[in-house]
Design a protein around this motif. Structure first.
Motif, PDB file in Angstrom:
ATOM      1  N   TYR A 135       0.768  -0.924   0.211  1.00  0.00           N
ATOM      2  CA  TYR A 135      -0.074   0.299  -0.074  1.00  0.00           C
ATOM      3  C   TYR A 135       1.210   1.865  -0.346  1.00  0.00           C
ATOM      4  O   TYR A 135       0.384   2.641   0.140  1.00  0.00           O
ATOM      5  N   SER A 136       2.006   1.592   0.097  1.00  0.00           N
ATOM      6  CA  SER A 136       2.780   1.731   0.414  1.00  0.00           C
ATOM      7  C   SER A 136       3.313   2.489  -1.053  1.00  0.00           C
ATOM      8  O   SER A 136       2.798   4.530  -0.684  1.00  0.00           O
ATOM      9  N   ALA A 137       3.279   2.677  -1.936  1.00  0.00           N
ATOM     10  CA  ALA A 137       3.394   4.034  -2.945  1.00  0.00           C
ATOM     11  C   ALA A 137       1.953   4.519  -3.449  1.00  0.00           C
ATOM     12  O   ALA A 137       1.750   5.586  -3.940  1.00  0.00           O
ATOM     13  N   GLY A 138       1.049   3.976  -3.204  1.00  0.00           N
ATOM     14  CA  GLY A 138      -1.094   4.212  -2.860  1.00  0.00           C
ATOM     15  C   GLY A 138      -0.986   5.715  -2.222  1.00  0.00           C
ATOM     16  O   GLY A 138      -1.067   7.072  -2.247  1.00  0.00           O
ATOM     17  N   ILE A 139       0.371   5.577  -1.095  1.00  0.00           N
ATOM     18  CA  ILE A 139      -1.011   6.707   0.089  1.00  0.00           C
ATOM     19  C   ILE A 139       0.350   7.151  -0.310  1.00  0.00           C
ATOM     20  O   ILE A 139      -0.140   8.414   0.505  1.00  0.00           O
ATOM     21  N   THR A 140       1.861   6.686  -0.589  1.00  0.00           N
ATOM     22  CA  THR A 140       2.566   8.057  -0.782  1.00  0.00           C
ATOM     23  C   THR A 140       1.987   9.397  -1.433  1.00  0.00           C
ATOM     24  O   THR A 140       2.244  10.514  -1.389  1.00  0.00           O
ATOM     25  N   ARG A 141       1.713   8.194  -2.295  1.00  0.00           N
ATOM     26  CA  ARG A 141       1.679   9.410  -4.050  1.00  0.00           C
ATOM     27  C   ARG A 141       0.317  10.608  -3.528  1.00  0.00           C
ATOM     28  O   ARG A 141       0.371  11.310  -3.819  1.00  0.00           O
ATOM     29  N   ALA A 142      -0.724   9.641  -2.500  1.00  0.00           N
ATOM     30  CA  ALA A 142      -1.964  10.389  -2.406  1.00  0.00           C
ATOM     31  C   ALA A 142      -1.289  11.252  -1.261  1.00  0.00           C
ATOM     32  O   ALA A 142      -1.911  12.154  -1.763  1.00  0.00           O
ATOM     33  N   VAL A 143      -0.273  11.360  -0.614  1.00  0.00           N
ATOM     34  CA  VAL A 143       0.414  12.437   0.831  1.00  0.00           C
ATOM     35  C   VAL A 143       0.780  12.941  -0.117  1.00  0.00           C
ATOM     36  O   VAL A 143       0.228  14.715   0.285  1.00  0.00           O
ATOM     37  N   ASN A 144       1.695  13.145  -1.246  1.00  0.00           N
ATOM     38  CA  ASN A 144       2.960  14.286  -1.231  1.00  0.00           C
ATOM     39  C   ASN A 144       2.059  15.039  -2.780  1.00  0.00           C
ATOM     40  O   ASN A 144       2.224  15.614  -3.139  1.00  0.00           O
ATOM     41  N   ASP A 145       0.895  14.112  -3.551  1.00  0.00           N
ATOM     42  CA  ASP A 145       0.105  14.972  -4.359  1.00  0.00           C
ATOM     43  C   ASP A 145      -0.411  16.375  -3.589  1.00  0.00           C
ATOM     44  O   ASP A 145      -0.473  17.437  -3.501  1.00  0.00           O
ATOM     45  N   LEU A 146      -1.118  15.458  -2.504  1.00  0.00           N
ATOM     46  CA  LEU A 146      -1.850  16.336  -0.747  1.00  0.00           C
ATOM     47  C   LEU A 146      -1.352  17.988  -1.378  1.00  0.00           C
ATOM     48  O   LEU A 146      -1.208  19.254  -1.013  1.00  0.00           O
ATOM     49  N   ILE A 147      -0.081  17.601  -0.370  1.00  0.00           N
ATOM     50  CA  ILE A 147       0.943  18.888   0.090  1.00  0.00           C
ATOM     51  C   ILE A 147       1.990  19.928  -1.076  1.00  0.00           C
ATOM     52  O   ILE A 147       1.635  20.060  -0.877  1.00  0.00           O
ATOM     53  N   THR A 148       1.803  18.396  -2.010  1.00  0.00           N
ATOM     54  CA  THR A 148       2.626  19.804  -3.268  1.00  0.00           C
ATOM     55  C   THR A 148       1.448  20.559  -3.678  1.00  0.00           C
ATOM     56  O   THR A 148       1.651  21.887  -4.294  1.00  0.00           O
ATOM     57  N   SER A 149       0.422  20.208  -3.705  1.00  0.00           N
ATOM     58  CA  SER A 149      -1.842  21.369  -4.254  1.00  0.00           C
ATOM     59  C   SER A 149      -1.348  21.963  -3.136  1.00  0.00           C
ATOM     60  O   SER A 149      -1.738  23.120  -3.636  1.00  0.00           O
ATOM     61  N   MET A 150      -1.138  21.769  -2.356  1.00  0.00           N
ATOM     62  CA  MET A 150      -0.654  23.296  -1.320  1.00  0.00           C
ATOM     63  C   MET A 150      -0.243  23.936  -1.038  1.00  0.00           C
ATOM     64  O   MET A 150       0.616  24.986   0.105  1.00  0.00           O
ATOM     65  N   GLY A 151       1.087  23.419  -1.927  1.00  0.00           N
ATOM     66  CA  GLY A 151       2.111  24.577  -1.626  1.00  0.00           C
ATOM     67  C   GLY A 151       3.186  23.992  -0.639  1.00  0.00           C
ATOM     68  O   GLY A 151       4.043  24.938  -0.051  1.00  0.00           O
ATOM     69  N   GLY A 152       3.432  23.129  -0.498  1.00  0.00           N
ATOM     70  CA  GLY A 152       3.898  22.589   0.260  1.00  0.00           C
ATOM     71  C   GLY A 152       5.745  21.488  -0.131  1.00  0.00           C
ATOM     72  O   GLY A 152       5.498  21.770  -1.286  1.00  0.00           O
ATOM     73  N   SER A 153       5.947  20.924   0.958  1.00  0.00           N
ATOM     74  CA  SER A 153       7.388  20.222   0.028  1.00  0.00           C
ATOM     75  C   SER A 153       7.108  19.063   0.997  1.00  0.00           C
ATOM     76  O   SER A 153       6.359  18.870   2.360  1.00  0.00           O
ATOM     77  N   ILE A 154       7.399  17.741   0.609  1.00  0.00           N
ATOM     78  CA  ILE A 154       7.457  16.516   1.005  1.00  0.00           C
ATOM     79  C   ILE A 154       8.741  15.674   1.629  1.00  0.00           C
ATOM     80  O   ILE A 154       8.907  15.123   1.996  1.00  0.00           O
ATOM     81  N   SER A 155       9.601  17.062   2.090  1.00  0.00           N
ATOM     82  CA  SER A 155      11.402  16.540   2.751  1.00  0.00           C
ATOM     83  C   SER A 155      11.115  18.466   3.725  1.00  0.00           C
ATOM     84  O   SER A 155      11.356  18.995   3.016  1.00  0.00           O
ATOM     85  N   ALA A 156      10.327  18.055   4.990  1.00  0.00           N
ATOM     86  CA  ALA A 156      10.399  19.533   5.864  1.00  0.00           C
ATOM     87  C   ALA A 156      12.099  19.570   7.074  1.00  0.00           C
ATOM     88  O   ALA A 156      12.564  20.220   6.425  1.00  0.00           O
ATOM     89  N   GLU A 157      13.354  18.481   6.820  1.00  0.00           N
ATOM     90  CA  GLU A 157      13.196  19.072   7.813  1.00  0.00           C
ATOM     91  C   GLU A 157      14.451  17.146   7.068  1.00  0.00           C
ATOM     92  O   GLU A 157      15.595  16.704   7.962  1.00  0.00           O
ATOM     93  N   HIS A 158      13.903  15.834   7.023  1.00  0.00           N
ATOM     94  CA  HIS A 158      14.794  14.514   7.170  1.00  0.00           C
ATOM     95  C   HIS A 158      15.334  14.530   5.664  1.00  0.00           C
ATOM     96  O   HIS A 158      16.585  13.528   6.001  1.00  0.00           O
ATOM     97  N   GLY A 159      15.762  15.450   5.194  1.00  0.00           N
ATOM     98  CA  GLY A 159      15.932  15.192   3.485  1.00  0.00           C
ATOM     99  C   GLY A 159      15.635  14.065   2.498  1.00  0.00           C
ATOM    100  O   GLY A 159      14.350  14.392   2.368  1.00  0.00           O
ATOM    101  N   ILE A 160      15.986  13.743   1.604  1.00  0.00           N
ATOM    102  CA  ILE A 160      16.007  13.065   0.785  1.00  0.00           C
ATOM    103  C   ILE A 160      16.899  10.817   0.751  1.00  0.00           C
ATOM    104  O   ILE A 160      15.619  10.450   0.797  1.00  0.00           O
ATOM    105  N   GLY A 161      17.918  11.418   0.608  1.00  0.00           N
ATOM    106  CA  GLY A 161      18.908  10.551   0.514  1.00  0.00           C
ATOM    107  C   GLY A 161      18.535   9.212  -0.245  1.00  0.00           C
ATOM    108  O   GLY A 161      18.401   9.758  -1.823  1.00  0.00           O
ATOM    109  N   ILE A 162      17.742   7.933   0.333  1.00  0.00           N
ATOM    110  CA  ILE A 162      17.637   6.676  -0.249  1.00  0.00           C
ATOM    111  C   ILE A 162      15.925   6.784  -0.271  1.00  0.00           C
ATOM    112  O   ILE A 162      15.410   6.874  -2.172  1.00  0.00           O
ATOM    113  N   GLU A 163      15.510   7.316   0.654  1.00  0.00           N
ATOM    114  CA  GLU A 163      13.714   6.878   0.414  1.00  0.00           C
ATOM    115  C   GLU A 163      13.295   7.588  -0.638  1.00  0.00           C
ATOM    116  O   GLU A 163      12.503   7.014  -0.845  1.00  0.00           O
TER     117      GLU A 163
END
Length: 491
Positions: free
Chosen positions: A425-453
């Motif tokens: 379910y991870s890919a579907g949930i990730t897309r739902a969260v990140n699509d929403l945050i991006t549509s609201m002018g937010g960031s998908i990484s606030a303080e933890h960075g990008i790394g591999i994940e």
């Protein structure tokens, strides 16, 4: 091991480490600085959560900048990839080698000295392997304050903190890690050393190079020393635990707290009842500060460098008066103000133990996102609904540093569901969260960075122009692509 579906083999560049090169590394760092056996390397190649496990031909632990420079030059000349690592407390896999990594892991843990403290100039010079807690304690010993504060501060290292531009609970007042740095020393990808250890508040001589390396997760060079900013030590601190009506009330409380505290709000942390109960289940010795018929709580701290004086209202009196008004307005339902250091420490332990408790609870998903502070209530409502639409039995545990707009939008898997099933379910949930945050002018990484994940998420959501600029910088500073390859960007 990384999930093959989520983290396909990126084709790590670099040549294998030869026996001759291992001997050359031993000559540089000595026997104490070289780990070759699988058991000894295991803690270094496994991420903090235990969910990512990589490989390395050797763990190299230099003792000073000169040794780092020689190691990097040797790797550069032989085309060997390097994964730099601080305290290995990151959550995005930035300091963890890929399973196909054939190069070395370079740990800065032996470079752990405080080199200089300038209390008059409010600055401290440290090596990259200094433990964050040691830096805080050293500053306090000089009646000064270093504000970077994280749950992992007893083991994380300042080099890793700066490499990920760490945030923490004091960002509201003092800013992210990059705001706490005056100067850096960096070993570049060819082994040359850039000496930018200048303790200057103002330096307008061209590009501010230190900001290239802060937040770059070791992909451009290896930070070996830093000049850090210090502040006056807090002399009057008041910590309170509030049961609040809802998330909108939290935003309004914070908005009014700035003026009421004379701009002395140090921290403002939002916690759900579910996240509090999670910690109480798994972390012994922590007390519940307040039980109330509400789903939301605030940890609010005001602090001043001015000592409390007789006849004047201190932070405690000001906060008590402020909370009385918030109770009357219906935003605060109940509150407790810490009367002793132990009580305040208990409140902070509850907040800072969230990651450890989540790991003990079982498989879960967590999103480190940010959005404009005023839109946090909307995001939480819409975000939880979007995730439940994908997996109705998942368990939400939202919390975060709402003063700076940063939420740790966390979920535990349904009771009885294993990690492998949840990953479906991870890919579907990730897309739902990140699509929403991006549509609201937010960031998908606030303080933890990008790394591999989040490497693929960054590629998905950032513009081609932004990604091209990043790649241009990477190729200019690391043309052989040996510095932490396949982290942040795929070249």
């Amino acid at each position: 091991m990384p999930d093959a579906a989520r983290f396909p083999d990126p084709g790590i560049p670099g040549t294998p480490v030869t026996s001759g090169m291992l001997e050359a590394l031993r000559e540089i760092v000595g026997d104490k600085g070289l780990i070759l056996d699988e058991h000894g390397m295991q803690p270094f190649v496994t991420d903090w959560r235990g969910s990512l496990v990589g490989r390395a031909a050797a763990v190299v632990r230099p003792a000073n900048t000169g040794e780092v420079s020689k190691v990097v030059r040797l790797c550069h000349d032989n085309g060997v990839a390097i994964v730099p690592q601080g305290g290995n407390t990151g959550l995005m896999g930035g300091a963890t080698p890929w399973p196909t990594h054939r190069g070395i892991l370079l740990s800065l843990g032996r470079m752990n000295r405080v080199l200089n403290v300038d209390p008059v100039g409010y600055a401290m010079t440290v090596e990259a392997g200094c433990i964050l807690q040691a830096i805080q304690d050293t500053a306090a010993g000089h009646d000064r304050f270093f504000p970077l504060s994280l749950g992992a501060q007893g083991s994380c290292m300042i080099g890793g903190n700066l490499s990920t531009n760490a945030g923490g609970v004091q960002v509201l007042r003092y800013g992210n890690a990059r705001n706490l740095v005056l100067g850096l020393e960096v070993v570049l990808a060819n082994g040359e050393v850039w000496d930018g250890l200048r303790a200057l508040k103002k330096d307008n001589t061209g590009y501010d190079l230190k900001h290239l390396f802060i937040g770059a997760e070791g992909t451009l060079g290896i930070m070996t020393k830093a000049v850090l900013k210090l502040w006056p030590a807090p002399k009057d601190v008041c910590t309170a635990w509030l049961a609040i009506r809802d998330v909108k009330a939290a935003i309004d409380i914070l908005s009014e707290a700035y003026a009421a505290s004379d701009d002395n709000v140090g921290s403002c942390e939002l916690l759900s009842r579910a996240s509090i109960d999670l910690v109480l289940r798994h972390i012994p010795g922590i007390q519940d500060p307040l039980k109330a018929a509400t789903e939301w709580y605030l940890l609010l701290e005001w602090s001043s460098s001015r000592p409390r004086q007789d006849g004047t209202a201190g932070m405690s009196e000001k906060l008590e008066q402020f909370l009385a008004g918030q109770l009357e307005a219906g935003r605060v339902l109940d509150a407790v103000i810490a009367q002793a250091e132990a009580q305040a420490r208990n409140m902070w332990r509850l907040r800072e133990s969230m990651a450890e408790a989540s790991r003990a609870e079982g498989p879960g998903l967590s999103y480190d996102v940010s959005v404009a502070v005023s839109r946090i209530p909307e995001f939480i409502d819409r975000g939880i609904k979007a995730v439940l639409d994908v997996l109705p039995t998942i368990r939400p545990y939202p919390l975060g540093h709402i003063g700076d707009g940063n939420l740790h939008f966390s979920f535990m898997g349904p009771i009885g569901m294993d990690r492998q099933t949840l990953s479906q379910y991870s890919a579907g949930i990730t897309r739902a969260v990140n699509d929403l945050i991006t549509s609201m002018g937010g960031s998908i990484s606030a303080e933890h960075g990008i790394g591999i994940e989040k490497i693929d998420e960054l590629a998905h959501y950032r513009s081609r122009t932004e990604l091209d600029i990043m790649r241009t910088i990477k190729r200019a500073l690391d043309p052989k692509n040996i510095m932490n390859p396949c982290k942040i960007l795929r070249l």
